[in-house]
Design a protein around this motif. Structure first.
Motif, PDB file in Angstrom:
ATOM      1  N   VAL A 124       0.854  -1.187   0.000  1.00 47.10           N
ATOM      2  CA  VAL A 124       0.000   0.000   0.000  1.00 47.10           C
ATOM      3  C   VAL A 124       0.889   1.235   0.000  1.00 47.10           C
ATOM      4  N   THR A 160       1.019   5.543   0.154  1.00 46.43           N
ATOM      5  CA  THR A 160       0.247   6.674   0.661  1.00 46.43           C
ATOM      6  C   THR A 160       0.912   7.976   0.236  1.00 46.43           C
ATOM      7  N   SER A 219      -4.468   6.757  -0.220  1.00 52.59           N
ATOM      8  CA  SER A 219      -3.837   5.441  -0.165  1.00 52.59           C
ATOM      9  C   SER A 219      -4.167   4.689  -1.445  1.00 52.59           C
ATOM     10  N   GLU A 240      -8.125   5.281  -1.796  1.00 47.08           N
ATOM     11  CA  GLU A 240      -8.817   5.951  -0.690  1.00 47.08           C
ATOM     12  C   GLU A 240      -8.446   7.420  -0.721  1.00 47.08           C
TER      13      GLU A 240
END
Length: 216
Positions: free
Chosen positions: A140, A142, A147, A194
Motif C-alpha cells: 500500500v 500513501t 492510499s 482511498e
C-alpha cells in the motif's frame, strides 16, 4: 460500467458502516472474459470517516493457478467517475493504469473531457504503487492523505448462481440458507484508492461509477 449513489459530508457521517456495491461478473458482451472486464465496483466510507474508498475489481473467476499468471492490461485505463452536481456527468475522475509492475493513479481532478472517451489527466502529478504479487503481503502506498493498492484479492462477492438458475428455471422457489458461494476460492484483480472527502467536495449526494477503457 458500474454505477452507484453515495452520500458525502454530514449525511455520511450519520450512517454507520455505509457501503454500496455494483456487481456484474463476466457477462458484458464486449469484454467478456477479457482483462478489462469489470466484475465489481465498491464505494464506501473508510475506516477514517473523513475518507472515501473506491474499489474496482476486474478479471473475475480467476483460479489460484490462473491468478499467479494474471496481470493488469497496460492498454487499459480504469476510471472512477464522480458526479457532485447530480446531472449524471462526471465532475471529477480518478484514473488508474498499469505500467512496468506499477499502478499509476491520476486525480481526483476535473476530466479533460466527459463521456465514453477519455484521455489521461494533464497538469497533475501521478501517484503510484507497486502491484502486489500473488501470495505476497499487500503493498500500500500513501501520499497527501490518499492510499493506493493494486493486485490480486480473494473475490469478496457472494452469489449462489446454481440456485439462482434453478429459481429462474422454475425448479426452486427461493435461495437456500446458507447458500453455496459460486465465487468461493476464486480471485479478482483489484484497484483500490482511498481519498479524503475534502478532495471530492460537496455536502450531499454524489453519483459514482467506474469504467474500463482500452487504448484506441
Amino acid at each position: 460500467m458500474k454505477k452507484s449513489k453515495i452520500y458525502l459530508g454530514i449525511a455520511i457521517v450519520a450512517i454507520a458502516g455505509f457501503f454500496t456495491i455494483a456487481a456484474d461478473h463476466i457477462d458484458a458482451p464486449a469484454v467478456q472474459g477479457g482483462t478489462n472486464d469489470i466484475t465489481d465496483f465498491y464505494a464506501f466510507q473508510g475506516q477514517n470517516s473523513n475518507n472515501l474508498v473506491f474499489v474496482a475489481n476486474v478479471q473475475g473467476l480467476l483460479s489460484p493457478t490462473a491468478t499467479a499468471g494474471a496481470a493488469f492490461d497496460e492498454n487499459t485505463m480504469i476510471e472512477f467517475n464522480i458526479d457532485t452536481t447530480g446531472d449524471n456527468v462526471e465532475d471529477l475522475v480518478i484514473q488508474a493504469t498499469a505500467r512496468d509492475g506499477k499502478m499509476y493513479f491520476f486525480g481526483p481532478a476535473a476530466p479533460n473531457q466527459t463521456g465514453l472517451n477519455s484521455t489521461f489527466l494533464t497538469g497533475v502529478t501521478p501517484n503510484s504503487v507497486d502491484i502486489t504479487a500473488y501470495g505476497s503481503s499487500a503493498v500500500v502506498a500513501t501520499n497527501a492523505g490518499m492510499s493506493f493498492f493494486a493486485g490480486p484479492r480473494d473475490d469478496p462477492f457472494f452469489f449462489d448462481f446454481a440456485q439462482y438458475s434453478a429459481i429462474i428455471g422454475g425448479t426452486a422457489s427461493g435461495f437456500n440458507n446458507p447458500g453455496s458461494d459460486t465465487f468461493a476460492g476464486s480471485n479478482v484483480m483489484s484497484v483500490v484508492v482511498e481519498v479524503p472527502k475534502s478532495m471530492i467536495g460537496g455536502t450531499g449526494t454524489i453519483n459514482t461509477w467506474v469504467e474500463s477503457k482500452r487504448k484506441q
